[in-house]
Design a protein around this motif. Structure first.
Motif, short mmCIF file in Angstrom:
data_model
loop_
_atom_site.label_atom_id
_atom_site.label_comp_id
_atom_site.label_asym_id
_atom_site.label_seq_id
_atom_site.Cartn_x
_atom_site.Cartn_y
_atom_site.Cartn_z
N GLN A 1 -0.71 12.33 12.47
CA GLN A 1 -2.04 11.94 12.03
C GLN A 1 -2.14 10.47 11.61
O GLN A 1 -3.12 9.81 11.91
CB GLN A 1 -2.42 12.86 10.85
N TYR A 2 -1.12 9.96 10.91
CA TYR A 2 -1.28 8.65 10.28
C TYR A 2 -0.33 7.57 10.80
O TYR A 2 0.79 7.86 11.19
CB TYR A 2 -1.05 8.77 8.77
N GLU B 1 -4.06 4.28 8.35
CA GLU B 1 -5.23 4.73 9.11
C GLU B 1 -4.88 6.00 9.87
O GLU B 1 -3.72 6.23 10.21
CB GLU B 1 -5.72 3.63 10.06
N ASP B 2 -5.92 6.82 10.13
CA ASP B 2 -5.63 8.02 10.92
C ASP B 2 -5.83 7.68 12.39
O ASP B 2 -6.16 6.55 12.74
CB ASP B 2 -6.51 9.19 10.47
N TYR B 3 -5.60 8.66 13.27
CA TYR B 3 -5.62 8.30 14.69
C TYR B 3 -7.00 7.90 15.20
O TYR B 3 -7.12 7.39 16.29
CB TYR B 3 -4.99 9.39 15.56
N ASP B 4 -8.07 8.10 14.40
CA ASP B 4 -9.39 7.60 14.82
C ASP B 4 -9.60 6.18 14.33
O ASP B 4 -10.68 5.61 14.50
CB ASP B 4 -10.52 8.47 14.24
N GLY B 5 -8.61 5.60 13.67
CA GLY B 5 -8.76 4.25 13.16
C GLY B 5 -9.48 4.21 11.82
O GLY B 5 -9.89 3.15 11.36
N LYS B 6 -9.68 5.36 11.19
CA LYS B 6 -10.36 5.39 9.89
C LYS B 6 -9.32 5.11 8.80
O LYS B 6 -8.23 5.70 8.79
CB LYS B 6 -11.01 6.76 9.68
N LYS B 7 -9.66 4.20 7.87
CA LYS B 7 -8.70 3.85 6.82
C LYS B 7 -8.67 4.93 5.75
O LYS B 7 -9.70 5.25 5.16
CB LYS B 7 -9.05 2.48 6.22
#
Length: 738
Positions: free
Chosen positions: A554-555, A579-585
Motif C-alpha cells: 500500500q505505501y 504516500e499510498d499507491y494513489d499518490g495520496k499523502k
C-alpha cells in the motif's frame, strides 16, 4: 620524498641563526656590504661533509652535502662544477668549518652548493645510531625522519659527537639572546652599474654619486629588513613553547617517543639514545607512497557498504514499541505494546564491553596535509595512509553499525501483523534514517577489508544475526545479510567517489532490501555523502539527496536529506512523507539524521524543525553518546563490534575482521606494529585483483543473474556450529608472492 616543501618555511630560521652571539655579547657590528660574514660566536664551529641519505626504494642511497651550524642541520644536493665559492650552502661560510670524511674535502673545494633541500632544527630533534649497521644513524624531527649513512664507522662517531655538541651548545643560548642580523646575507655589488655607466662615458664623480644613491637605498632596505627580522624573532620567541611542546598533545614529544626516546616534560629530548628495536629499519625510508590499491581515503571504504559513516546503538535496545506511544490511539496500539513487552522479557542479558583497551603506546599526531602535499600531482588513489587515519573497525563492521536501531524493524513487523501498515512504513523510514546517526563527528575512516574478509554479528540480545563478506575487490563490493524477528534485510553496496581537493563526494550504488515474513517488501538506496575538510580543519560529513523507500503493497515513502548550505541555520534536516499507491499523502516526517525523527498527519514541509509542530510524535531518537568515545568518537554500540572474547575466537572463521592484525594492533594502541602489518596486508591486497581475474568466487554469497545483486547462499551459521571452515583462506596470514 621531496623535502623542498619544508625549505622555505625553515630557511628564515637558518639565516637567523647564522651567528647568535652569547647572550651578553653586543650585537655584531655591521660590516661593509661586501665584507666577510661576522665571525661566528664561540662554540658555533660549523661542521660539514658528505653523507648518504636514503631517498626511496626507486633511488636508494644518494650523496648529499650536510652542514651543521648553530643547531641547524641543512642538506643539499651535490652539483659539482668547478670554481665558484660556496656562499649559502653553509660550507664556505666564514667562521671555522670542520669537514668530516675523506670525500668531503674533495667536494668542498670545487662545489657550488644548491639551495638546501631540507633543514632540521636540532633543538626539536633526536637521533640514534643503528644497531645493525655501524655506519648508519637516524635523525628524527617532528616533520621527518632522515636515514643517513657515513663512509666509515669513525665518521659516524664524529657526526654523532658533533650533533650532540651542537645541540647542547644551542640549547644553552636562549632565544631571547639576540640573534644578530648578518648584513652580508644580502650582497650588493655596484660593479655592473659602474661598468654600464663607464660605457656611456659618464664622468667618475657622477658614477660615484649614483653608486651612493644605490647603496643608501639598499642600506635603508636593509634596516627595514633588520626590523622585520627582529619582529619575526620576537614572534618566534613568544611562540617558542609551541615548537617545544607541540600544540596538540605534545606532538613533538609524541612523534619521538615511539622510537624509544625518553623525553622530559618539555620536549627537550634526552640528548641521545639508542633503542633495542630496529623494527623501523625494516620499513623503507619512511616513504608513504605505495603503488596500487588503497584509494586515497579509500573513499570507497570511507563509508563503504551498507554504509554511510554510520550508526551507533546503545544498550537500551529493548525499548519496546511503547517508546513510540501517542500513536493515533486506534485500538491496535495497546495490543502491540503488550505483545512486544512480553517478548522483551525473554531477551538474554549479554555483557559486552563499554570501552576500548587503553593504548599501549603514546600516539603521534600527523596532519593529513603533510601526506597529501607529498602526493600533489600523484594519483591520489595510490597513497597509503598510515593507520593514524583509521578507526579500529572495518567497512564490514560499519555495515552492521547501520543496524544499531534494528529494533525499529522488530516493531515494524509487529505493527504490520496487527494491520497497522502506516505505522510499519513509518518505522521502516525511521530505521533507514537512523543508520546515518553515528556518522556525525567520526574523524577516522574504517579499514578497507581484504577480498574474502567476513564479519559475523550474532546478537541474541537484539534478536538479530548479521553476516557480511567482501565479494569483489574491483569494483569494491560488500554484501551483507541479516535476519531479525519477522524480517530479513540484505544488500550489497558499491560506491562511486569523486575527489574535489578539500572534499570527497561518495555516491552509493546498490539497493537495500527489507522483506517481512508476511511478504511485504521495501527497497531503497542510500543518499550521497560528502566528506569535508580533508586538508584543513576537522573532518566532517554530510548526507544529502532523496531517499525513496518503495513498498510492494500500500505505501511508499520519500525522504529528502537537505543539501548543506553556507549559512545553514538548520543543518542535517530530513523531511518527507508517506504516500499510498494513489499518490495520496498519508503522513509526514521531519527530523535530523543525527538526532531524531518525528511524524505527523499535518503537512510538515513548511516547518523548519519538529519543535514547531504541536502534533508531531517521536518516531526515533539517537542513543546517548558513549562515556568513553576515545579519539575515534565511537558510540557505545560501535565499541562492542570488534570485541574478541576467547569463546568467540574459537568459533570464528580465519576470515573474520576481528582477527585482522593491523586493526587489532590499532585498537590496542600498538601503532608501530599496526603500521607494519597494514603495509604487509596492503601488499597482499594487491594480489587480490589477480585472484579475482583467475576466477575467485565469494564463499557465502552468489550474484543473482537477473538483477546483479549478491544473495546470501546460506550455510555460514551451520558451518560455524560444526566448526568446519574448509575452503576459507587464511587471508591475514603470511603469503608467498607466487
Amino acid at each position: 620524498m621531496t623535502q623542498s616543501s619544508h625549505h622555505h618555511h625553515h630557511h628564515a630560521l637558518c639565516c637567523l641563526s647564522s651567528a647568535p652571539p652569547q647572550p651578553d655579547a653586543p650585537p655584531t657590528p655591521a660590516p661593509e656590504p661586501a665584507g666577510p660574514t661576522a665571525t661566528a660566536a664561540p662554540g658555533s664551529v660549523a661542521v660539514a661533509g658528505v653523507l648518504h641519505k636514503w631517498t626511496n626504494y626507486g633511488r636508494g642511497w644518494r650523496e648529499r652535502w650536510f652542514s651543521l651550524r648553530d643547531g641547524v642541520l641543512s642538506y643539499s644536493k651535490i652539483r659539482s662544477d668547478a670554481g665558484g665559492r660556496a656562499v649559502e650552502g653553509g660550507i664556505a661560510e666564514d667562521g671555522e668549518v670542520r669537514l668530516i670524511g675523506g670525500a668531503s674535502a674533495r667536494i668542498a673545494g670545487d662545489r657550488r652548493p644548491e639551495k638546501p633541500a631540507g633543514v632540521v632544527c636540532l633543538k626539536v630533534s633526536a637521533f640514534r645510531e643503528s644497531k645493525s649497521d655501524d655506519r648508519r644513524f637516524y635523525i628524527f624531527s617532528p616533520t621527518k625522519t632522515l636515514h643517513l649513512k657515513t663512509d666509515s664507522k669513525d665518521d659516524r662517531v664524529a657526526w654523532i659527537e658533533a650533533l650532540i655538541l651542537a645541540r647542547s651548545v644551542y640549547s644553552l643560548r636562549s632565544f631571547s639572546g639576540r640573534i644578530s642580523f648578518v648584513q652580508s646575507d644580502i650582497l650588493v655589488s655596484t660593479a655592473r652599474l659602474r661598468n654600464r655607466m663607464r660605457q656611456e662615458g659618464l664622468n667618475e664623480s657622477l658614477i660615484q654619486d649614483c653608486e651612493q644613491i644605490m647603496l643608501s637605498e639598499f642600506s635603508s632596505y636593509r634596516k627595514q629588513l633588520k626590523i622585520r627580522y627582529e619582529d619575526h624573532l620576537s614572534l618566534f620567541g613568544s611562540s617558542r613553547h609551541h615548537f617545544e611542546e607541540g600544540k596538540d598533545g605534545n606532538i613533538i614529544q609524541g612523534a619521538l617517543t615511539r622510537n624509544g626516546f625518553t623525553s622530559s616534560r618539555h620536549g627537550n629530548f634526552s640528548e641521545y639514545s639508542t633503542t633495542e628495536s630496529d623494527d623501523f629499519e625494516k620499513q623503507d625510508g619512511g616513504d608513504l607512497t605505495c603503488e596500487e590499491e588503497s584509494t586515497f581515503f579509500d573513499a570507497a571504504d570511507y563509508f563503504s557498504e551498507s554504509n554511510s559513516r554510520s550508526s551507533t546503538m546503545s544498550s537500551s535496545t529493548d525499548r519496546g514499541v511503547n517508546s513510540a506511544t501517542n500513536i493515533d490511539n486506534s485500538g491496535g496500539q495497546e495490543i502491540v505494546d503488550i505483545q512486544i513487552q512480553d517478548s522483551d522479557n525473554l531477551l538474554p542479558e549479554i555483557n559486552r564491553r563499554s570501552k576500548l583497551p587503553e593504548p599501549t603506546e603514546k600516539e603521534k599526531g600527523i596532519s593529513l596535509w603533510s601526506i597529501i602535499k607529498d602526493s600533489v600531482g600523484k594519483d591520489l588513489t595510490r597513497v597509503c595512509l598510515p593507520v593514524y587515519f583509521n578507526e579500529p573497525l572495518s567497512s564490514l563492521q560499519k555495515c552492521f553499525e547501520d543496524l544499531e536501531y534494528s529494533y525499529h524493524l522488530d516493531q515494524a513487523y509487529e505493527y504490520g501483523k496487527v494491520g497497522n501498515s502506516l505505522m510499519r512504513i513509518l518505522k521502516v523510514a525511521a530505521f533507514a534514517v537512523s543508520g546515518y546517526a553515528s556518522s556525525v563527528a567520526r574523524p577516522c575512516k574504517p579499514f578497507n577489508p581484504l577480498l574474502g574478509e567476513t564479519y559475523e554479528a550474532d546478537f541474541p540480545d537484539r534478536r538479530i544475526r548479521f553476516f557480511a563478506e567482501k565479494v569483489s575487490h574491483h569494483p569494491m563490493l560488500i554484501a551483507c545479510h541479516s535476519e531479525g524477528k519477522g524480517w530479513k534485510f540484505w544488500g550489497d553496496s558499491n560506491v562511486k567517489s569523486k575527489f574535489w581537493g578539500q572534499s570527497i563526494q561518495v555516491d552509493p550504488v546498490g539497493v537495500l532490501t527489507l522483506e517481512f515474513d508476511d511478504g511485504e517488501i521495501f527497497q531503497w538506496s542510500k543518499v550521497t555523502t560528502t566528506i569535508n575538510n580533508l586538508i584543513l580543519g576537522k573532518l566532517y560529513c554530510n548526507h544529502h539527496g532523496t531517499m525513496h523507500i518503495k513498498g510492494n503493497r500500500q505505501y511508499s515513502c520519500k525522504l529528502k536529506f537537505k543539501e548543506p548550505s553556507l549559512l545553514d541555520h538548520n543543518p542535517r534536516l530530513v523531511q518527507g512523507f508517506v504516500e499510498d499507491y494513489d499518490g495520496k499523502k498519508a503522513s509526514f516526517l521531519i527530523g535530523k539524521w543525527d538526532e531524531s525523527m518525528y511524524y505527523s498527519n499535518l503537512d510538515t514541509s513548511k516547518a523548519r524543525s519538529a519543535d514547531q509542530l504541536q502534533s508531531a510524535s517521536l518516531l526515533w531518537e539517537k542513543n546517548k553518546p558513549s562515556p568513553n568515545p576515545t579519539r575515534y568518537n565511537l558510540s557505545s554500540f560501535a565499541i562492542t563490534l570488534n570485541e574478541l572474547t576467547p569463546e568467540l575466537q574459537e568459533k570464528l572463521p580465519p576470515t573474520d575482521s576481528r582477527l585482522r592484525p593491523d586493526q587489532r594492533h590499532l585498537e590496542n594502541g600498538e601503532y608501530e606494529k599496526a603500521n607494519t602489518e597494514k603495509l604487509r596486508l596492503e601488499r597482499r591486497q594487491r594480489m587480490s585483483t589477480k585472484l579475482q581475474d583467475n576466477g575467485w568466487k565469494p564463499r557465502w554469497f552468489k550474484q543473482d543473474a537477473q538483477d546483479g545483486t549478491y544473495h546470501y547462499k546460506g550455510g555460514y551459521w551451520e558451518a560455524r556450529d560444526q566448526g568446519r571452515w574448509d575452503g576459507c583462506l587464511n587471508i591475514f596470514g603470511e603469503f608467498s608472492e607466487t
